[in-house]
Structures are given as structure tokens and as C-alpha cells.
Design a protein around this motif. Structure first.
Motif, PDB file in Angstrom:
ATOM      1  N   GLU A   1     -17.953  -9.108  16.873  1.00  0.00           N
ATOM      2  CA  GLU A   1     -17.790  -8.115  17.938  1.00  0.00           C
ATOM      3  C   GLU A   1     -18.683  -8.417  19.139  1.00  0.00           C
ATOM      4  N   ASP A   2     -19.828  -9.071  18.927  1.00  0.00           N
ATOM      5  CA  ASP A   2     -20.677  -9.462  20.055  1.00  0.00           C
ATOM      6  C   ASP A   2     -20.040 -10.599  20.856  1.00  0.00           C
ATOM      7  N   ILE A   3     -19.359 -11.503  20.172  1.00  0.00           N
ATOM      8  CA  ILE A   3     -18.658 -12.586  20.866  1.00  0.00           C
ATOM      9  C   ILE A   3     -17.511 -12.014  21.694  1.00  0.00           C
ATOM     10  N   VAL A   4     -16.761 -11.083  21.108  1.00  0.00           N
ATOM     11  CA  VAL A   4     -15.649 -10.463  21.826  1.00  0.00           C
ATOM     12  C   VAL A   4     -16.166  -9.694  23.038  1.00  0.00           C
ATOM     13  N   ALA A   5     -17.271  -8.969  22.875  1.00  0.00           N
ATOM     14  CA  ALA A   5     -17.840  -8.213  24.001  1.00  0.00           C
ATOM     15  C   ALA A   5     -18.287  -9.158  25.115  1.00  0.00           C
ATOM     16  N   TYR A   6     -18.926 -10.267  24.761  1.00  0.00           N
ATOM     17  CA  TYR A   6     -19.360 -11.245  25.765  1.00  0.00           C
ATOM     18  C   TYR A   6     -18.150 -11.840  26.484  1.00  0.00           C
ATOM     19  N   LYS A   7     -17.143 -12.193  25.711  1.00  0.00           N
ATOM     20  CA  LYS A   7     -15.938 -12.789  26.294  1.00  0.00           C
ATOM     21  C   LYS A   7     -15.269 -11.810  27.261  1.00  0.00           C
ATOM     22  N   GLN A   8     -15.199 -10.534  26.877  1.00  0.00           N
ATOM     23  CA  GLN A   8     -14.595  -9.525  27.742  1.00  0.00           C
ATOM     24  C   GLN A   8     -15.429  -9.331  29.001  1.00  0.00           C
ATOM     25  N   ALA A   9     -16.748  -9.315  28.872  1.00  0.00           N
ATOM     26  CA  ALA A   9     -17.622  -9.160  30.040  1.00  0.00           C
ATOM     27  C   ALA A   9     -17.447 -10.338  30.992  1.00  0.00           C
ATOM     28  N   GLN A  10     -17.326 -11.553  30.449  1.00  0.00           N
ATOM     29  CA  GLN A  10     -17.112 -12.738  31.286  1.00  0.00           C
ATOM     30  C   GLN A  10     -15.777 -12.656  32.012  1.00  0.00           C
ATOM     31  N   ARG A  11     -14.751 -12.209  31.308  1.00  0.00           N
ATOM     32  CA  ARG A  11     -13.428 -12.074  31.903  1.00  0.00           C
ATOM     33  C   ARG A  11     -13.444 -11.031  33.032  1.00  0.00           C
ATOM     34  N   THR A  12     -14.113  -9.916  32.796  1.00  0.00           N
ATOM     35  CA  THR A  12     -14.225  -8.862  33.809  1.00  0.00           C
ATOM     36  C   THR A  12     -14.970  -9.376  35.036  1.00  0.00           C
ATOM     37  N   GLU A  13     -16.068 -10.076  34.819  1.00  0.00           N
ATOM     38  CA  GLU A  13     -16.850 -10.630  35.931  1.00  0.00           C
ATOM     39  C   GLU A  13     -16.039 -11.667  36.703  1.00  0.00           C
ATOM     40  N   SER A  14     -15.290 -12.497  36.005  1.00  0.00           N
ATOM     41  CA  SER A  14     -14.447 -13.501  36.667  1.00  0.00           C
ATOM     42  C   SER A  14     -13.406 -12.837  37.557  1.00  0.00           C
ATOM     43  N   ARG A  15     -12.788 -11.791  37.047  1.00  0.00           N
ATOM     44  CA  ARG A  15     -11.777 -11.071  37.835  1.00  0.00           C
ATOM     45  C   ARG A  15     -12.407 -10.416  39.069  1.00  0.00           C
ATOM     46  N   ARG A  16     -13.604  -9.846  38.899  1.00  0.00           N
ATOM     47  CA  ARG A  16     -14.291  -9.226  40.025  1.00  0.00           C
ATOM     48  C   ARG A  16     -14.601 -10.264  41.096  1.00  0.00           C
ATOM     49  N   LEU A  17     -15.112 -11.417  40.672  1.00  0.00           N
ATOM     50  CA  LEU A  17     -15.446 -12.469  41.633  1.00  0.00           C
ATOM     51  C   LEU A  17     -14.198 -13.026  42.319  1.00  0.00           C
ATOM     52  N   LEU A  18     -13.122 -13.164  41.578  1.00  0.00           N
ATOM     53  CA  LEU A  18     -11.875 -13.640  42.162  1.00  0.00           C
ATOM     54  C   LEU A  18     -11.351 -12.665  43.220  1.00  0.00           C
ATOM     55  N   ALA A  19     -11.421 -11.377  42.912  1.00  0.00           N
ATOM     56  CA  ALA A  19     -10.987 -10.361  43.878  1.00  0.00           C
ATOM     57  C   ALA A  19     -11.874 -10.405  45.121  1.00  0.00           C
ATOM     58  N   GLU A  20     -13.167 -10.610  44.921  1.00  0.00           N
ATOM     59  CA  GLU A  20     -14.108 -10.711  46.042  1.00  0.00           C
ATOM     60  C   GLU A  20     -13.788 -11.926  46.916  1.00  0.00           C
ATOM     61  N   LEU A  21     -13.486 -13.057  46.282  1.00  0.00           N
ATOM     62  CA  LEU A  21     -13.117 -14.254  47.035  1.00  0.00           C
ATOM     63  C   LEU A  21     -11.808 -14.060  47.801  1.00  0.00           C
ATOM     64  N   ALA A  22     -10.840 -13.418  47.165  1.00  0.00           N
ATOM     65  CA  ALA A  22      -9.561 -13.172  47.830  1.00  0.00           C
ATOM     66  C   ALA A  22      -9.748 -12.257  49.033  1.00  0.00           C
ATOM     67  N   GLU A  23     -10.601 -11.234  48.871  1.00  0.00           N
ATOM     68  CA  GLU A  23     -10.869 -10.318  49.987  1.00  0.00           C
ATOM     69  C   GLU A  23     -11.579 -11.061  51.125  1.00  0.00           C
ATOM     70  N   GLN A  24     -12.507 -11.930  50.785  1.00  0.00           N
ATOM     71  CA  GLN A  24     -13.216 -12.708  51.807  1.00  0.00           C
ATOM     72  C   GLN A  24     -12.252 -13.646  52.530  1.00  0.00           C
ATOM     73  N   ALA A  25     -11.333 -14.243  51.788  1.00  0.00           N
ATOM     74  CA  ALA A  25     -10.331 -15.135  52.412  1.00  0.00           C
ATOM     75  C   ALA A  25      -9.455 -14.352  53.369  1.00  0.00           C
ATOM     76  N   GLN A  26      -9.097 -13.132  52.990  1.00  0.00           N
ATOM     77  CA  GLN A  26      -8.295 -12.282  53.878  1.00  0.00           C
ATOM     78  C   GLN A  26      -9.073 -11.932  55.135  1.00  0.00           C
ATOM     79  N   ASP A  27     -10.363 -11.579  54.959  1.00  0.00           N
ATOM     80  CA  ASP A  27     -11.207 -11.232  56.110  1.00  0.00           C
ATOM     81  C   ASP A  27     -11.370 -12.425  57.057  1.00  0.00           C
ATOM     82  N   ASP A  28     -11.397 -13.627  56.501  1.00  0.00           N
ATOM     83  CA  ASP A  28     -11.580 -14.832  57.314  1.00  0.00           C
ATOM     84  C   ASP A  28     -10.244 -15.420  57.787  1.00  0.00           C
ATOM     85  N   ASN A  29      -9.144 -14.710  57.516  1.00  0.00           N
ATOM     86  CA  ASN A  29      -7.796 -15.152  57.911  1.00  0.00           C
ATOM     87  C   ASN A  29      -7.489 -16.581  57.457  1.00  0.00           C
ATOM     88  N   LEU A  30      -7.774 -16.836  56.167  1.00  0.00           N
ATOM     89  CA  LEU A  30      -7.521 -18.171  55.629  1.00  0.00           C
ATOM     90  C   LEU A  30      -6.082 -18.341  55.145  1.00  0.00           C
TER      91      LEU A  30
END
Length: 150
Positions: free
Chosen positions: A119-148
């Protein structure tokens, strides 16, 4: 409780097709009868009564088999070796050891061996997945702001 030996072999085409049909049928039955908390299954002339949770797990297992995946069932309280945990996370064992030693994943020691709860491995994996999605959304928003143009 004894179990048949596990096989990590991928299902063949015939097994995958049978699993697909069975998963669809079981999914439909569970959907049509949401109040049912158990089901009677006949196997070689013998009746078995299974709880709904087991049927839902069987449906999920069949769906994975239908996609051609090998499936392993691990109790949530199980303790894994460092190699098993590294395999689940798709990382090297030395990298996992660093994560353990840095306190990013909890573990216990049995003698000189590290053990990690599933269950600790699953929790870590889920936290990594959540963080990856957050960072991806942040990058996409930055690309939109920079008109890329993304």
C-alpha cells in the motif's frame, strides 16, 4: 489457504477473447443488479457463492486479461522486497533504495533486508502520477500564456 501457482505469462489470443466476453457479461450483470451482494457460480457441477467484491475484482482481472496483460494479485497488507517494489514502480533497485533512505517511501527492516508495504508503493505511485499531471497542466498553461501554439 492454498493457491494454484501464479503464472506471469501473457494471455494468448483465445484467452484474451474469452476474458473480454466474460468481463463484458459480468460487468453487465453487476450493473443490472446493483442490489445483489453475492452470486452463485457453478463450476464443474458444484455451486459456489461469491461476494460482490470478489465479482468486481474478477471483472477487473478479466478486463486486464482481455487487453493482453499478465495479472498478479497482491494483498494490500503484503510486504514486498526492494526488487519487487522497484519492478512495480518501473525504476532501478538502487534508485528505489535512495527513495527509501531519503524517507520518500516508508519501509521496515527485517535483519538487513528492507521490506516495503504494497500500500505504501501504491500511495507513492499515485502521488507521483498526481504530481506529474499537475506539472503537465502547469506546462500546458505556460505554453498557452506564451502563445506557443500548444
Amino acid at each position: 489457504m492454498t493457491a494454484e501457482p501464479a503464472s506471469n505469462a501473457l494471455p494468448d489470443a483465445e484467452s484474451a477473447a474469452l476474458a473480454r466476453a466474460s468481463a463484458q457479461e459480468l460487468s453487465q450483470l453487476l450493473h443490472e443488479r446493483p442490489e445483489a451482494d453475492r452470486a452463485r457460480v457453478t463450476l464443474d457441477g458444484r455451486d459456489l457463492v461469491l461476494p460482490r467484491q470478489a465479482l468486481a475484482l474478477l471483472r477487473d482481472l478479466l478486463a486486464d486479461m482481455a487487453q493482453g496483460h499478465a495479472v498478479t494479485i497482491v494483498p494490500t497488507h503484503a510486504e514486498l522486497t526492494t526488487q519487487q517494489a522497484a519492478n512495480m514502480l518501473n525504476i532501478s533497485r538502487p534508485h528505489l533504495i535512495k527513495l527509501l533512505e531519503n524517507g520518500e517511501i516508508q519501509f521496515t527492516k527485517t535483519g538487513s533486508h528492507r521490506r516495503i508495504r504494497y500500500e505504501d508503493i501504491v500511495a507513492y505511485k499515485q502521488a507521483q502520477r498526481t504530481e506529474s499531471r499537475r506539472l503537465l497542466a502547469e506546462l500546458a498553461e505556460q505554453a498557452q500564456d506564451d502563445n506557443l501554439g500548444y
